[in-house]
Scaffold this motif. Sequence first.
Motif, PDB file in Angstrom:
ATOM      1  N   LEU A  35      21.525  42.427  13.875  1.00 50.69           N
ATOM      2  CA  LEU A  35      22.658  41.594  14.228  1.00 50.69           C
ATOM      3  C   LEU A  35      23.210  41.013  12.946  1.00 50.69           C
ATOM      4  O   LEU A  35      22.454  40.520  12.108  1.00 50.69           O
ATOM      5  CB  LEU A  35      22.174  40.468  15.156  1.00 50.69           C
ATOM      6  N   LEU A  37      25.921  38.204  11.494  1.00 50.33           N
ATOM      7  CA  LEU A  37      26.778  37.054  11.773  1.00 50.33           C
ATOM      8  C   LEU A  37      27.641  36.819  10.541  1.00 50.33           C
ATOM      9  O   LEU A  37      27.153  36.348   9.512  1.00 50.33           O
ATOM     10  CB  LEU A  37      25.923  35.824  12.093  1.00 50.33           C
ATOM     11  N   GLU A  53      15.138  34.552  23.550  1.00 47.55           N
ATOM     12  CA  GLU A  53      16.280  34.290  22.685  1.00 47.55           C
ATOM     13  C   GLU A  53      15.841  34.104  21.243  1.00 47.55           C
ATOM     14  O   GLU A  53      14.698  33.743  20.978  1.00 47.55           O
ATOM     15  CB  GLU A  53      17.001  32.995  23.093  1.00 47.55           C
ATOM     16  N   TYR A  65      23.525  29.575  16.339  1.00 50.63           N
ATOM     17  CA  TYR A  65      23.680  30.632  17.339  1.00 50.63           C
ATOM     18  C   TYR A  65      22.411  30.746  18.167  1.00 50.63           C
ATOM     19  O   TYR A  65      21.302  30.594  17.650  1.00 50.63           O
ATOM     20  CB  TYR A  65      23.940  31.990  16.681  1.00 50.63           C
ATOM     21  N   TYR A  67      20.900  33.764  20.467  1.00 46.64           N
ATOM     22  CA  TYR A  67      21.112  35.188  20.718  1.00 46.64           C
ATOM     23  C   TYR A  67      20.190  35.645  21.829  1.00 46.64           C
ATOM     24  O   TYR A  67      18.971  35.570  21.708  1.00 46.64           O
ATOM     25  CB  TYR A  67      20.862  35.990  19.441  1.00 46.64           C
ATOM     26  N   GLU A  72      21.959  41.069  24.511  1.00 49.70           N
ATOM     27  CA  GLU A  72      22.399  41.310  23.142  1.00 49.70           C
ATOM     28  C   GLU A  72      23.724  40.605  22.852  1.00 49.70           C
ATOM     29  O   GLU A  72      24.608  41.131  22.194  1.00 49.70           O
ATOM     30  CB  GLU A  72      22.490  42.808  22.839  1.00 49.70           C
ATOM     31  N   LYS A  73      23.846  39.382  23.353  1.00 51.52           N
ATOM     32  CA  LYS A  73      25.037  38.570  23.125  1.00 51.52           C
ATOM     33  C   LYS A  73      24.652  37.265  22.434  1.00 51.52           C
ATOM     34  O   LYS A  73      23.668  36.638  22.792  1.00 51.52           O
ATOM     35  CB  LYS A  73      25.742  38.272  24.438  1.00 51.52           C
ATOM     36  N   ALA A  74      25.496  36.892  21.457  1.00 48.31           N
ATOM     37  CA  ALA A  74      25.291  35.637  20.734  1.00 48.31           C
ATOM     38  C   ALA A  74      26.281  34.602  21.243  1.00 48.31           C
ATOM     39  O   ALA A  74      27.419  34.928  21.560  1.00 48.31           O
ATOM     40  CB  ALA A  74      25.489  35.859  19.240  1.00 48.31           C
TER      41      ALA A  74
END
Length: 93
Positions: A35, A37, A53, A65, A67, A72-74
Amino acid sequence: VEFHPWARVAMVAGRSGTVSLVEVDGQENKQIHSLHLAHFPVRSAHFAIDGEELLIGTDVGAHMYAYDLQTEKARRVPWPAKRGRTEQTTSQR
């Protein structure tokens, strides 16, 4: 580096803003997810206690954040307002 609380997975994060998950098998230790950012130099990253998470923080900006490893979403989580700043804003109204 931090290890997942119950899976054979390690997390590696750095100031580049990239967080990687690696399967720890003692043989190949393959990267299983990454990931990035943007404009978010990672200062700390930890697995949540339940392992569902990642909690990712920085020393710049007003948020962190969370996650979700399943979706798989932040999502951005704002830091609480500083007490002095809130009191000053309230008294100025």
